[in-house]
Design a protein around this motif. Structure first.
Motif, mmCIF file in Angstrom:
data_model
loop_
_atom_site.group_PDB
_atom_site.id
_atom_site.type_symbol
_atom_site.label_atom_id
_atom_site.label_comp_id
_atom_site.label_asym_id
_atom_site.label_seq_id
_atom_site.Cartn_x
_atom_site.Cartn_y
_atom_site.Cartn_z
ATOM 1 N N ARG A 91 -2.427 11.425 6.999
ATOM 2 C CA ARG A 91 -2.694 11.036 8.087
ATOM 3 C C ARG A 91 -1.498 10.942 9.178
ATOM 4 N NH1 ARG A 91 -4.168 6.002 8.795
ATOM 5 N NH2 ARG A 91 -6.050 5.860 9.494
ATOM 6 N N ASP A 92 -0.493 11.446 8.775
ATOM 7 C CA ASP A 92 0.826 11.431 9.849
ATOM 8 C C ASP A 92 1.737 12.605 9.358
ATOM 9 O OD1 ASP A 92 2.632 10.581 11.657
ATOM 10 O OD2 ASP A 92 3.547 9.258 10.647
ATOM 11 N N LEU A 93 1.380 13.756 9.016
ATOM 12 C CA LEU A 93 2.061 14.768 8.376
ATOM 13 C C LEU A 93 2.591 15.632 9.628
ATOM 14 C CD1 LEU A 93 2.650 16.363 5.903
ATOM 15 C CD2 LEU A 93 0.648 17.712 6.061
ATOM 16 N N HIS A 94 3.895 15.489 9.899
ATOM 17 C CA HIS A 94 4.397 16.466 10.793
ATOM 18 C C HIS A 94 5.990 16.856 10.086
ATOM 19 C CE1 HIS A 94 7.071 13.079 11.908
ATOM 20 N NE2 HIS A 94 6.151 12.388 11.591
ATOM 21 N N ILE A 95 6.594 17.738 10.690
ATOM 22 C CA ILE A 95 7.608 18.405 10.079
ATOM 23 C C ILE A 95 9.012 17.257 10.069
ATOM 24 C CG2 ILE A 95 9.290 18.974 12.211
ATOM 25 C CD1 ILE A 95 9.327 21.865 10.540
ATOM 26 N N GLY A 96 8.802 16.242 10.627
ATOM 27 C CA GLY A 96 9.899 15.024 10.507
ATOM 28 C C GLY A 96 9.613 14.359 9.390
ATOM 29 N N ASN A 97 8.343 14.389 8.804
ATOM 30 C CA ASN A 97 8.023 13.825 7.615
ATOM 31 C C ASN A 97 7.993 14.679 6.468
ATOM 32 O OD1 ASN A 97 7.676 11.230 8.236
ATOM 33 N ND2 ASN A 97 5.508 11.419 8.849
ATOM 34 N N VAL A 98 8.818 16.007 6.407
ATOM 35 C CA VAL A 98 9.132 16.742 5.503
ATOM 36 C C VAL A 98 10.499 16.859 5.380
ATOM 37 C CG1 VAL A 98 9.038 19.144 4.549
ATOM 38 C CG2 VAL A 98 6.915 18.162 5.869
ATOM 39 N N ILE A 99 11.055 16.467 4.266
ATOM 40 C CA ILE A 99 12.657 16.449 4.264
ATOM 41 C C ILE A 99 12.982 17.419 3.174
ATOM 42 C CG2 ILE A 99 12.805 14.235 4.808
ATOM 43 C CD1 ILE A 99 12.909 13.183 1.767
ATOM 44 N N ARG A 100 14.255 17.802 3.524
ATOM 45 C CA ARG A 100 14.847 19.145 2.818
ATOM 46 C C ARG A 100 16.123 19.008 2.001
ATOM 47 N NH1 ARG A 100 16.495 23.655 0.998
ATOM 48 N NH2 ARG A 100 15.663 25.672 1.941
ATOM 49 N N SER A 139 10.148 18.344 0.177
ATOM 50 C CA SER A 139 9.356 17.270 -0.052
ATOM 51 C C SER A 139 8.723 16.579 1.026
ATOM 52 C CB SER A 139 10.018 16.194 -1.086
ATOM 53 O OG SER A 139 10.265 16.650 -2.350
ATOM 54 N N ILE A 140 7.407 16.111 0.849
ATOM 55 C CA ILE A 140 6.728 15.049 1.776
ATOM 56 C C ILE A 140 7.132 13.814 1.635
ATOM 57 C CG2 ILE A 140 4.534 14.271 2.551
ATOM 58 C CD1 ILE A 140 3.178 16.991 1.614
ATOM 59 N N THR A 141 7.346 12.932 2.871
ATOM 60 C CA THR A 141 7.636 11.693 2.729
ATOM 61 C C THR A 141 6.722 10.828 3.706
ATOM 62 O OG1 THR A 141 9.495 9.849 2.697
ATOM 63 C CG2 THR A 141 9.618 11.598 4.372
ATOM 64 N N ASP A 142 6.987 9.499 3.747
ATOM 65 C CA ASP A 142 6.425 8.730 4.838
ATOM 66 C C ASP A 142 4.945 8.382 4.385
ATOM 67 O OD1 ASP A 142 5.954 6.773 6.583
ATOM 68 O OD2 ASP A 142 6.989 7.772 8.302
ATOM 69 N N MET A 143 4.486 7.874 3.311
ATOM 70 C CA MET A 143 3.179 7.719 2.920
ATOM 71 C C MET A 143 2.614 6.474 3.523
ATOM 72 S SD MET A 143 3.022 10.334 1.049
ATOM 73 C CE MET A 143 1.421 10.003 0.687
ATOM 74 N N GLY A 144 3.360 5.915 4.831
ATOM 75 C CA GLY A 144 2.851 4.495 5.251
ATOM 76 C C GLY A 144 1.391 4.559 5.822
ATOM 77 N N ASN A 150 0.677 -1.167 0.045
ATOM 78 C CA ASN A 150 -0.051 0.060 0.100
ATOM 79 C C ASN A 150 0.826 1.325 0.086
ATOM 80 O OD1 ASN A 150 -2.597 1.387 0.494
ATOM 81 N ND2 ASN A 150 -1.268 2.104 2.344
ATOM 82 N N GLU A 151 1.826 1.268 0.796
ATOM 83 C CA GLU A 151 2.754 2.414 1.093
ATOM 84 C C GLU A 151 3.473 2.725 -0.429
ATOM 85 O OE1 GLU A 151 6.326 4.827 3.494
ATOM 86 O OE2 GLU A 151 5.416 2.772 4.138
ATOM 87 N N ILE A 152 3.923 1.704 -0.995
ATOM 88 C CA ILE A 152 4.506 1.794 -2.444
ATOM 89 C C ILE A 152 3.743 2.252 -3.424
ATOM 90 C CG2 ILE A 152 5.794 0.590 -4.169
ATOM 91 C CD1 ILE A 152 6.878 -1.481 -1.965
ATOM 92 N N THR A 153 2.557 1.582 -3.522
ATOM 93 C CA THR A 153 1.797 2.070 -4.352
ATOM 94 C C THR A 153 1.095 3.580 -4.365
ATOM 95 O OG1 THR A 153 0.867 -0.367 -4.418
ATOM 96 C CG2 THR A 153 -0.852 1.337 -5.415
ATOM 97 N N LEU A 154 0.601 3.680 -2.970
ATOM 98 C CA LEU A 154 0.099 5.121 -2.945
ATOM 99 C C LEU A 154 1.406 6.284 -3.125
ATOM 100 C CD1 LEU A 154 -2.139 4.924 0.127
ATOM 101 C CD2 LEU A 154 -2.793 4.947 -2.430
#
Length: 323
Positions: A229-238, A244-249, A147-151
Motif C-alpha cells: 500500500r505504500d510501495l515506491h522507490i524510496g521504500n526500496v533500499i539498496r 530489499s523492500i522496507t516500511d511495512m507501516g 502491526n508494522e512489527i508483526t507484519l
C-alpha cells in the motif's frame, strides 16, 4: 564477472544451509534441526528461561517479542529486546512521514545459534551497522506500531538475501520514550539515491537483478495475502549486492475494506498510486503491481516518474492524503 561470481557463491551457500538444516541434528535433543544450526524446541526453552531477565516496560511489546521467539524456526526469524545502551554512535539520517531514521552500531550483534558448551547464545557481527526507525509518539504504544512489527517480521524470509529488509528487534529512546525498530542498514540508502549516483555505471544485469529482488519481495507480501500500500522507490533500499523492500507501516490484509476504516484516507507518494485508488477504490495487489511498474520505469530509465512535467518536484515528493 565479480558480481556474478558473488551471487553464485551466496546462492550455493544458501542451498548448503537449507540442506544442512534438514540433515543435521540438535546437539541437545538429538532431533532434526528446524533451521541452520537451529532447533525450535530447544531454543524456545532457552528464550523462555530468559523472559524474566528483560522487559520493554510494555506488556504488548513483551508479548510480541516473546511470541516471535517461541515460534522462530531459524535465526533469521528472531526478534529481541535490544537495550538502548547497546546501540552506539547513533547518527540521524532522515525524517519520514511517520518518524525518524537513525544509523548506529549494535555492540552485541545478532543471535545465530545456541552455544551448548558455554550455555549461552552465539552472536555474530558485533558492532554491526544497523538502522533505527523511530515512530512518532510511540511511547503511547499504538496498534499501528505492533502491526508494522508483526507484519514486517511475518514476511521476512530465512535468507541471507532477504527480499524484505530484516528487523532484528525493538529498543526505546530513554529521552523521548519512543519505541524504535532496529533493522538492517542499507549501505547505499534508497534505490533512488543509488540510481542518482550510479546509473551511468549500471549494466542490464544489475538493473534487472534489482527489479528481480523487488518483484520477489512483492510476491512474498502477496503470498501472505497482504498488500504493501505504500510501495515506491524510496521504500526500496539498496545493499551492496541486492535490494530489499522496507516500511511495512501501511501494510494491510489483501481483503481489507478501506471504506469501513475510520482512517479512510489515501496515503502514498502520488506518482506511484494506482488510478483506481485515487478514485476511491480499495488498495489491492494490483495496486502494488502498478507501483512496481513505476519503479521498473525508474530503474530502466534512471529518471524519476513524470520528471518532465511542470511542477513535478512537488508532485513526486508529496504525500497524498484524502479524508
Amino acid at each position: 564477472m565479480f558480481y556474478y561470481l558473488f551471487f553464485v557463491y551466496f546462492y550455493i551457500k544458501r542451498i548448503t544451509e537449507l540442506i544442512l538444516a534438514h540433515i543435521t541434528y540438535c546437539k541437545e535433543c538429538k532431533q532434526l534441526n528446524t533451521g541452520y544450526e537451529w532447533c525450535n524446541t530447544c531454543n524456545a526453552k532457552h528464550f523462555q528461561q530468559d523472559f524474566e531477565n528483560w522487559t520493554s516496560g510494555n506488556i504488548d511489546i513483551d508479548k510480541c517479542i516473546q511470541n516471535v521467539q517461541l515460534l522462530a524456526k531459524g535465526y533469521h526469524k528472531i526478534l529481541e529486546w535490544i537495550p538502548y545502551d547497546k546501540l552506539q554512535d547513533i547518527e540521524y539520517i532522515a525524517k519520514g512521514g511517520f518518524g525518524k531514521v537513525y544509523r548506529a552500531k549494535w555492540v552485541d550483534g545478532y543471535i545465530q545459534s545456541w552455544d551448548c558448551k558455554n550455555k549461552n547464545w552465539k552472536r555474530v557481527r558485533s558492532n554491526m551497522c544497523v538502522a533505527i526507525k523511530s515512530l512518532n509518539n510511540s511511547k503511547n504504544i499504538t496498534s499501528e506500531f505492533i502491526n508494522e512489527i508483526t507484519l514486517h517480521h511475518k514476511i521476512v524470509d530465512n535468507n541471507f538475501f532477504s527480499f524484505i529488509v530484516r528487523i532484528y528487534g525493538i529498543t526505546q529512546d530513554p529521552i523521548s520514550k519512543n519505541f524504535m525498530m532496529v533493522l538492517d542498514y542499507a549501505d547505499y540508502g534508497s534505490l533512488r539515491n543509488y540510481l542518482d549516483k550510479n546509473y551511468n555505471k549500471l549494466n542490464w544485469y544489475i538493473k534487472l537483478n534489482d527489479l528481480y529482488f523487488v518483484a520477489f519481495g512483492i510476491e512474498k507480501i502477496h503470498i501472505k495475502e497482504l498488500v504493501h500500500r505504500d510501495l515506491h522507490i524510496g521504500n526500496v533500499i539498496r545493499f551492496p549486492f541486492h535490494s530489499s523492500i522496507t516500511d511495512m507501516g501501511l501494510c494491510k490484509p489483501a481483503d481489507f475494506d478501506e471504506s469501513k476504516s475510520i482512517k479512510n484516507s489515501i496515503y502514498g507518494v502520488l506518482p506511484y498510486i494506482a488510478p483506481e485508488v485515487l478514485r476511491g477504490q480499495n488498495y489491492t495487489k494490483a495496486a502494488d503491481i502498478y507501483s512496481f511498474g513505476i519503479i521498473m520505469y525508474e530503474v530502466i530509465s534512471g529518471l524519476p516518474p513524470y520528471h518532465d512535467m511542470f511542477g513535478c518536484k512537488s508532485i513526486k515528493s508529496s504525500k497524498c492524503g484524502r479524508n
